[in-house]
Write a protein that holds these residues in place. Structure first.
Motif, short mmCIF file in Angstrom:
data_model
loop_
_atom_site.label_atom_id
_atom_site.label_comp_id
_atom_site.label_asym_id
_atom_site.label_seq_id
_atom_site.Cartn_x
_atom_site.Cartn_y
_atom_site.Cartn_z
N MET A 112 0.85 -1.19 0.00
CA MET A 112 0.00 0.00 0.00
C MET A 112 0.88 1.24 0.00
SD MET A 112 -2.74 1.16 2.93
CE MET A 112 -3.41 2.83 2.96
N THR A 116 -2.65 6.26 0.20
CA THR A 116 -3.72 5.49 -0.45
C THR A 116 -4.89 5.32 0.51
OG1 THR A 116 -2.13 4.29 -1.80
CG2 THR A 116 -4.31 3.32 -1.58
N LYS A 120 -9.77 1.37 -0.41
CA LYS A 120 -9.31 0.91 -1.72
C LYS A 120 -8.30 -0.22 -1.55
CE LYS A 120 -8.35 1.17 -6.24
NZ LYS A 120 -7.18 0.29 -6.33
N HIS A 121 -7.41 -0.08 -0.59
CA HIS A 121 -6.39 -1.11 -0.37
C HIS A 121 -7.03 -2.41 0.09
CE1 HIS A 121 -2.48 -2.84 0.42
NE2 HIS A 121 -2.84 -3.10 1.67
#
Length: 230
Positions: A112, A116, A120-121
């Motif tokens: 990651m 971020t 989403k990760h």
């Protein structure tokens, strides 16, 4: 890129997006339409012979409509829904050693980037885990939890260390909850910082003469006019 399947919307599978997710969504669509029996190897006993052919044709049509042209060519020779289904799995969900190795390498190398979004990760991580499992590998809960923690950047060092204190084993759901709670805490902290910044800016504005106090000071400093004595 989307197509309408009856009243349900499903993303076209073009060979590049996640096959496992598309396959799961396609099953849901067929189930909602009462066509999921078409994915059985043989006709279910409760389905009448007169209905079976119609179910097969409708299910095959819906699957083809949810495929991009470049993928549809791979199943043009298949005449049954289950045949199309198996053909797609052979191509895009291969359980060969090569495919399993590639998928596992992608999962283990996932990192990651700083900044971020954690949601989403987590989505990317869970997608890769699903692909590895669908390819025939088994991932224990603790292994998934450790891989997720190992994929985090240095900015997560403090919450991760706090979570590991006193623990001898990990559960994936606990790690996920910690990350989401940490993200929520940081979001609230950012909101508080923004509020403090606005208050400080307002205070500076008043001290620089933009507020009422500054106006009063300027009035006091003006020289008085001499109107004479009455």
């Amino acid at each position: 890129m989307q197509t309408e399947v009856m009243k349900y919307s499903i993303e076209l599978f073009d060979g590049k997006n996640d096959f496992a997710l598309w396959q799961s969504t396609m099953k849901d669509v067929l189930t909602c339409q009462g066509l999921d029996a078409a994915l059985e190897e043989t006709k279910p006993a409760e389905v009448r012979d007169s209905d079976w052919s119609t179910i097969q044709k409708k299910a095959a049509r819906q699957i083809r409509l949810a495929l991009a042209s470049e993928v549809k060519y791979n199943v043009l020779s298949e005449t049954t829904p289950i045949g199309m289904w198996r053909k797609l799995e052979e191509i895009y969900a291969s359980k060969s050693l090569t495919n399993r190795l590639c998928l596992k390498m992608e999962l283990y190398q996932l990192k990651m980037a700083e900044g971020t979004n954690i949601h989403k990760h987590l989505s990317d991580f869970n997608m890769m885990v699903t692909q590895v499992v669908n390819a025939g590998d088994v991932l224990e809960e603790e292994e998934k939890a450790l891989l997720l923690l190992a994929s985090l950047p240095k900015s997560y060092k403090s919450p991760v260390q706090s979570m590991l204190v006193g623990k001898t084993t990990l559960v994936m759901k606990d790690v996920t909850s910690m990350l989401l709670e940490n993200d929520k805490f940081l979001g609230e902290d950012d909101g508080a910082n923004q509020t403090n910044a606005l208050v400080m800016e307002h205070s500076r504005g008043r001290s620089n003469g933009r507020g009422g106090g500054g106006n009063r000071e300027r009035l006091k400093s003006r020289p008085k006019k001499d109107y004479g004595e009455v």
